[in-house]
Design a protein around this motif. Sequence first.
Motif, PDB file in Angstrom:
ATOM      1  N   THR A 267      38.739 139.619   4.903  1.00 32.87           N
ATOM      2  CA  THR A 267      38.159 140.308   6.060  1.00 32.87           C
ATOM      3  C   THR A 267      39.115 141.370   6.590  1.00 32.87           C
ATOM      4  O   THR A 267      38.689 142.471   6.976  1.00 32.87           O
ATOM      5  N   ALA A 268      40.397 141.073   6.614  1.00 27.87           N
ATOM      6  CA  ALA A 268      41.394 142.048   7.076  1.00 27.87           C
ATOM      7  C   ALA A 268      41.430 143.252   6.135  1.00 27.87           C
ATOM      8  O   ALA A 268      41.553 144.406   6.581  1.00 27.87           O
ATOM      9  N   GLN A 269      41.318 143.009   4.836  1.00 21.74           N
ATOM     10  CA  GLN A 269      41.301 144.120   3.871  1.00 21.74           C
ATOM     11  C   GLN A 269      40.074 145.004   4.077  1.00 21.74           C
ATOM     12  O   GLN A 269      40.154 146.248   4.015  1.00 21.74           O
ATOM     13  N   ALA A 270      38.921 144.356   4.315  1.00 23.78           N
ATOM     14  CA  ALA A 270      37.696 145.127   4.563  1.00 23.78           C
ATOM     15  C   ALA A 270      37.839 145.975   5.820  1.00 23.78           C
ATOM     16  O   ALA A 270      37.426 147.149   5.858  1.00 23.78           O
ATOM     17  N   ALA A 271      38.435 145.410   6.868  1.00 25.89           N
ATOM     18  CA  ALA A 271      38.628 146.161   8.111  1.00 25.89           C
ATOM     19  C   ALA A 271      39.531 147.360   7.880  1.00 25.89           C
ATOM     20  O   ALA A 271      39.284 148.456   8.418  1.00 25.89           O
ATOM     21  N   ALA A 272      40.563 147.175   7.086  1.00 21.51           N
ATOM     22  CA  ALA A 272      41.498 148.275   6.816  1.00 21.51           C
ATOM     23  C   ALA A 272      40.804 149.428   6.107  1.00 21.51           C
ATOM     24  O   ALA A 272      41.068 150.605   6.387  1.00 21.51           O
ATOM     25  N   ARG A 273      39.868 149.113   5.188  1.00 24.17           N
ATOM     26  CA  ARG A 273      39.153 150.169   4.463  1.00 24.17           C
ATOM     27  C   ARG A 273      38.153 150.913   5.354  1.00 24.17           C
ATOM     28  O   ARG A 273      37.818 152.077   5.100  1.00 24.17           O
ATOM     29  N   LEU A 274      37.666 150.242   6.390  1.00 26.27           N
ATOM     30  CA  LEU A 274      36.623 150.841   7.243  1.00 26.27           C
ATOM     31  C   LEU A 274      37.169 151.579   8.455  1.00 26.27           C
ATOM     32  O   LEU A 274      36.408 152.239   9.167  1.00 26.27           O
ATOM     33  N   VAL A 275      38.458 151.446   8.734  1.00 29.17           N
ATOM     34  CA  VAL A 275      39.016 152.020   9.970  1.00 29.17           C
ATOM     35  C   VAL A 275      38.732 153.505  10.093  1.00 29.17           C
ATOM     36  O   VAL A 275      38.315 153.994  11.156  1.00 29.17           O
ATOM     37  N   ASP A 276      38.897 154.277   9.009  1.00 30.91           N
ATOM     38  CA  ASP A 276      38.731 155.735   9.087  1.00 30.91           C
ATOM     39  C   ASP A 276      37.266 156.169   9.015  1.00 30.91           C
ATOM     40  O   ASP A 276      36.822 157.026   9.787  1.00 30.91           O
ATOM     41  N   ARG A 277      36.461 155.583   8.116  1.00 28.94           N
ATOM     42  CA  ARG A 277      35.117 156.107   7.910  1.00 28.94           C
ATOM     43  C   ARG A 277      34.043 155.414   8.758  1.00 28.94           C
ATOM     44  O   ARG A 277      32.969 155.979   8.975  1.00 28.94           O
ATOM     45  N   ASP A 278      34.308 154.185   9.245  1.00 25.98           N
ATOM     46  CA  ASP A 278      33.303 153.490  10.054  1.00 25.98           C
ATOM     47  C   ASP A 278      34.018 152.597  11.078  1.00 25.98           C
ATOM     48  O   ASP A 278      34.062 151.368  10.951  1.00 25.98           O
ATOM     49  N   PRO A 279      34.568 153.193  12.143  1.00 21.71           N
ATOM     50  CA  PRO A 279      35.356 152.439  13.128  1.00 21.71           C
ATOM     51  C   PRO A 279      34.579 151.287  13.775  1.00 21.71           C
ATOM     52  O   PRO A 279      35.158 150.238  14.049  1.00 21.71           O
TER      53      PRO A 279
ATOM     54  N   ARG B 191      32.187 149.368  12.471  1.00 20.46           N
ATOM     55  CA  ARG B 191      32.151 148.236  11.540  1.00 20.46           C
ATOM     56  C   ARG B 191      33.540 147.608  11.407  1.00 20.46           C
ATOM     57  O   ARG B 191      33.677 146.384  11.303  1.00 20.46           O
ATOM     58  N   ALA B 192      34.573 148.452  11.407  1.00 24.39           N
ATOM     59  CA  ALA B 192      35.946 147.943  11.336  1.00 24.39           C
ATOM     60  C   ALA B 192      36.239 147.051  12.533  1.00 24.39           C
ATOM     61  O   ALA B 192      36.889 146.001  12.417  1.00 24.39           O
ATOM     62  N   LYS B 193      35.723 147.482  13.711  1.00 22.80           N
ATOM     63  CA  LYS B 193      35.915 146.679  14.908  1.00 22.80           C
ATOM     64  C   LYS B 193      35.268 145.304  14.747  1.00 22.80           C
ATOM     65  O   LYS B 193      35.827 144.269  15.140  1.00 22.80           O
ATOM     66  N   GLY B 194      34.074 145.277  14.143  1.00 26.79           N
ATOM     67  CA  GLY B 194      33.387 144.001  13.912  1.00 26.79           C
ATOM     68  C   GLY B 194      34.168 143.110  12.959  1.00 26.79           C
ATOM     69  O   GLY B 194      34.249 141.889  13.145  1.00 26.79           O
ATOM     70  N   GLU B 195      34.740 143.728  11.903  1.00 28.95           N
ATOM     71  CA  GLU B 195      35.523 142.954  10.938  1.00 28.95           C
ATOM     72  C   GLU B 195      36.787 142.386  11.595  1.00 28.95           C
ATOM     73  O   GLU B 195      37.189 141.243  11.324  1.00 28.95           O
ATOM     74  N   LEU B 196      37.407 143.183  12.473  1.00 25.58           N
ATOM     75  CA  LEU B 196      38.603 142.694  13.162  1.00 25.58           C
ATOM     76  C   LEU B 196      38.275 141.536  14.107  1.00 25.58           C
ATOM     77  O   LEU B 196      39.073 140.607  14.272  1.00 25.58           O
ATOM     78  N   HIS B 197      37.076 141.624  14.710  1.00 23.49           N
ATOM     79  CA  HIS B 197      36.644 140.509  15.541  1.00 23.49           C
ATOM     80  C   HIS B 197      36.512 139.245  14.683  1.00 23.49           C
ATOM     81  O   HIS B 197      36.887 138.145  15.110  1.00 23.49           O
ATOM     82  N   GLN B 198      35.977 139.394  13.472  1.00 21.75           N
ATOM     83  CA  GLN B 198      35.840 138.262  12.558  1.00 21.75           C
ATOM     84  C   GLN B 198      37.216 137.723  12.146  1.00 21.75           C
ATOM     85  O   GLN B 198      37.399 136.507  11.969  1.00 21.75           O
ATOM     86  N   VAL B 199      38.197 138.621  12.009  1.00 21.89           N
ATOM     87  CA  VAL B 199      39.571 138.193  11.708  1.00 21.89           C
ATOM     88  C   VAL B 199      40.074 137.255  12.798  1.00 21.89           C
ATOM     89  O   VAL B 199      40.666 136.205  12.529  1.00 21.89           O
ATOM     90  N   ALA B 200      39.819 137.635  14.053  1.00 28.67           N
ATOM     91  CA  ALA B 200      40.265 136.800  15.176  1.00 28.67           C
ATOM     92  C   ALA B 200      39.584 135.429  15.141  1.00 28.67           C
ATOM     93  O   ALA B 200      40.214 134.392  15.405  1.00 28.67           O
ATOM     94  N   VAL B 201      38.276 135.414  14.809  1.00 27.70           N
ATOM     95  CA  VAL B 201      37.542 134.148  14.743  1.00 27.70           C
ATOM     96  C   VAL B 201      38.112 133.256  13.641  1.00 27.70           C
ATOM     97  O   VAL B 201      38.348 132.048  13.841  1.00 27.70           O
ATOM     98  N   LEU B 202      38.344 133.841  12.461  1.00 26.17           N
ATOM     99  CA  LEU B 202      38.880 133.064  11.343  1.00 26.17           C
ATOM    100  C   LEU B 202      40.286 132.545  11.642  1.00 26.17           C
ATOM    101  O   LEU B 202      40.641 131.414  11.273  1.00 26.17           O
ATOM    102  N   ALA B 203      41.102 133.365  12.312  1.00 24.60           N
ATOM    103  CA  ALA B 203      42.456 132.925  12.676  1.00 24.60           C
ATOM    104  C   ALA B 203      42.401 131.737  13.627  1.00 24.60           C
ATOM    105  O   ALA B 203      43.172 130.778  13.497  1.00 24.60           O
ATOM    106  N   ALA B 204      41.475 131.772  14.592  1.00 24.46           N
ATOM    107  CA  ALA B 204      41.324 130.656  15.531  1.00 24.46           C
ATOM    108  C   ALA B 204      40.876 129.397  14.805  1.00 24.46           C
ATOM    109  O   ALA B 204      41.357 128.286  15.098  1.00 24.46           O
ATOM    110  N   GLU B 205      39.952 129.559  13.830  1.00 20.64           N
ATOM    111  CA  GLU B 205      39.491 128.397  13.076  1.00 20.64           C
ATOM    112  C   GLU B 205      40.621 127.805  12.234  1.00 20.64           C
ATOM    113  O   GLU B 205      40.745 126.570  12.122  1.00 20.64           O
ATOM    114  N   ALA B 206      41.449 128.680  11.644  1.00 23.33           N
ATOM    115  CA  ALA B 206      42.586 128.189  10.851  1.00 23.33           C
ATOM    116  C   ALA B 206      43.560 127.419  11.734  1.00 23.33           C
ATOM    117  O   ALA B 206      44.095 126.371  11.336  1.00 23.33           O
TER     118      ALA B 206
END
Length: 381
Positions: free
Chosen positions: A205-217, A219-234
Amino acid sequence: MSHGPRSGLAAVSSALLAMSRHLEVRDVLKTITASARELLDAQYAALGVPDDHGGFAQFVVDGVSEEQWKAIGPLPRQHGILASMLHEARSERLADVRKDPRFEGWPKAHPDLIDFLGLPIRDGDEVIGALFLANKNCEKPEGGCGFTADDEELLGILAQHAAIALTNARLYERSRELTIAEERSRLAHELHDAVSQKLFSLRLTAQAAARLVDRDPSRAKGELHQVAVLAAEAADELRAAVVELRPAALDEDGLVATLRTQVQVLDRAHTARVTFACHGVKALPASQEEAVLRVAQEALHNALRHSGADHVDVTLDRRGGGAVLRVTDDGRGFDPQAVRRAGRHLGLVSMRDRSSGAGGTLTVESVPGKGTTIEMEVPGG
C-alpha cells in the motif's frame, strides 16, 4: 534397626510419602536428604547429583545452616570417598572418615565428620546420585561406627525409593520443558503469520501511494489512510501476541511458585549457588506479577552471565498490600555513576520501564568488587 520396629516402620512410611509428594527435582532432593537424616538420627546428611565434568550438578545438605554453607565455599568435586561411591557403585560405612586413605580433607569452614554411612542412588545400572550421612547421634562402640548394618539396609531401601522419586521428578520437568518449547514454537509461528501478512500489505500500500503522489494526489491520500489503518492493525496483532506470551506458569502456578521453579532451574544450570526465599506474599494483579517475574529474570541473567558471582539470592517479601523483590549477588559489581553505559549493558532501562509500567519502583545498589542488589517494589491491588 536402630529405631524400634513400630517407630521405624512409621518413619520409613513418612519418608516415602514425603518423597512422593514433590514433582520438582530440587524439592525431591531436599526431601530425600532430610528424610534420611531424620530416619537414621544423624547430625549431617547430603545428596549429590554428579555431572559429566568431575563435579556435581546439584548438591543438597541437611543439618548445615545457610551461613555455614556459604562459608564452606564451592561444591565438592568427585574425589575421595564420594568418587568411590559414584564410580564403584558401592556403599561405605566407616568408623572415622578422616582416617580412610582416600580422605582428602575439606574446607576450613566444613563441619567435622567422623562416622560415615554412604551409598549410591541407582536407576538401573546408572548411578544418579550419592547419599551419605555423618555423625550418628548415639554412643559409639570403642573404635567402631555409630551406624549399624541395619542402618545401612534401611538407607538402601530409602535410596531405592529415592531413585524412583528422582526419576519421576526429572521426567516431569522434561515434560514441562517440552510443553513450554512447543507453546513458544506455536506462538512464534502464529506471530510470524499474522504480523508478516499485515506488514506485507502495508508495504504494498505504501508503494502504491508513492506512485500516485504526483499524478493522483487524492488517490494517494486514500492509500496513505489505508497505510495508517494497516499499521494500527499490525500494532494490535503485536499487542495481542504479547498478552498471549505472558508466561503460562504465572497463570497456572502464580508468581511465587514460578519464581521458585526458575531459580531451581538456574541453580542446576550454573556453578553459582542460586537461592529463593519468600515471606508472606499474596497474589498480585496480573500486570504486576508479570513485571516482577520479568525484572527477576533480567536481574538473574545479569548476575549469572556478567557479574562472576558465586552466590545469587532472590527474595520476595510482603510490604503492605504489595511486594518487594530483591536480587542480590556477590559478583564484581559496577559503578552506578556510569549509569548510561551500565544501564544499556545490564538492561536497567528495560527493568525500570517494566517497574514503572506496573506502578512500581526500581532501585539499584552496586559497588565495584562488592556485588549488586536490584530491588523492585510494587503496590499490589
